[in-house]
Design an enzyme around this catalytic site. Structure first.
Site, mmCIF file in Angstrom:
data_model
loop_
_atom_site.group_PDB
_atom_site.id
_atom_site.type_symbol
_atom_site.label_atom_id
_atom_site.label_comp_id
_atom_site.label_asym_id
_atom_site.label_seq_id
_atom_site.Cartn_x
_atom_site.Cartn_y
_atom_site.Cartn_z
ATOM 1 N N CYS A 129 0.831 -1.205 0.000
ATOM 2 C CA CYS A 129 0.000 0.000 0.000
ATOM 3 C C CYS A 129 0.872 1.265 0.000
ATOM 4 O O CYS A 129 1.590 1.519 -0.963
ATOM 5 C CB CYS A 129 -0.953 -0.039 1.188
ATOM 6 S SG CYS A 129 -2.289 1.171 1.133
ATOM 7 N N HIS A 130 0.862 2.054 1.075
ATOM 8 C CA HIS A 130 1.706 3.240 1.169
ATOM 9 C C HIS A 130 3.093 2.926 1.732
ATOM 10 O O HIS A 130 3.933 3.824 1.846
ATOM 11 C CB HIS A 130 1.041 4.302 2.055
ATOM 12 C CG HIS A 130 -0.156 4.954 1.444
ATOM 13 N ND1 HIS A 130 -1.386 4.326 1.371
ATOM 14 C CD2 HIS A 130 -0.331 6.179 0.872
ATOM 15 C CE1 HIS A 130 -2.262 5.134 0.787
ATOM 16 N NE2 HIS A 130 -1.651 6.262 0.479
#
Length: 205
Positions: A129-130
């Site tokens: 994800c991030h």
């Protein structure tokens, strides 16, 4: 015994995980407040079930709080405060996502140095994800083929990475995925890469 499936070269590959694939392997999970909870708990469960010893490393001292989709989640105990964490004590690194978590880590010099050391010495890193934001800040996105949450695409490309929209991407010892829906594929690739690195150790006297 569990089976995780992931896409590789446009075909499905079954990854069979016995309970001791990663026996004796120590995995650091680096997070700050606001980590996407499922991106820590599910990969950690997969690692633990494969025999790894997982430790939450955090700038927080006692407990670190997760994020569940649109609100605060659970608090989890911190096993090793970042101030006392040493990369040489671990064999691999997991970087969960969530917006607040990596945004905080990437402006923390100790966190960036911690991540950078894993790359510098050739240890495997899995980021979802991030999570790749911290990889970028550590200076190890350039020349890599990666994926991430779509909003990171421009940042990663500007840093010299080849960004692709796939559920999981393996580039050497770096594993990346886009979002919680990709966790089964992410877990499979992570266990496969971590196992390949860990295998020689299991055969030493």
């Amino acid at each position: 015994m569990q089976i995780y499936r992931r896409a590789l070269a446009h075909r499905e590959v079954d990854i069979l995980m016995t309970n001791d694939n990663l026996k004796g392997m120590k995995v650091a999970i680096l997070v700050d407040n606001g980590f996407e909870q499922v991106e820590l708990t599910e990969p950690r469960k997969a690692l633990d079930e494969a025999g790894a010893e997982t430790k939450i490393v955090s700038p927080q001292i006692d407990r670190v709080r997760g994020w569940k989709s649109s609100d605060w989640g659970d608090e989890l105990p911190v096993d090793v405060p970042l101030d006392g964490a040493r990369p040489e004590d671990f064999d691999a690194l997991l970087l969960p996502g969530g917006v607040m978590n990596p945004d905080s880590l990437r402006i923390n010099p100790k966190a960036v140095t911690f991540v950078k050391t894993f790359f510098d010495v050739g240890k495997p890193v899995a980021a979802i994800c991030h999570g790749p934001w911290t990889v970028l800040e550590a200076g190890h996105a350039k020349g890599r083929r990666v994926t991430s949450w779509p909003s990171l695409k421009t940042d990663l490309r500007n840093a010299g990475a080849e960004w692709v929209d796939q559920e999981v991407v393996v580039d050497g010892k770096l594993i990346t995925s886009r979002k919680p829906d990709d966790i089964p594929a992410f877990n499979g690739a992570m266990i496969e890469v971590f196992s390949s690195v860990h295998l020689p150790k299991t055969h030493t006297a």
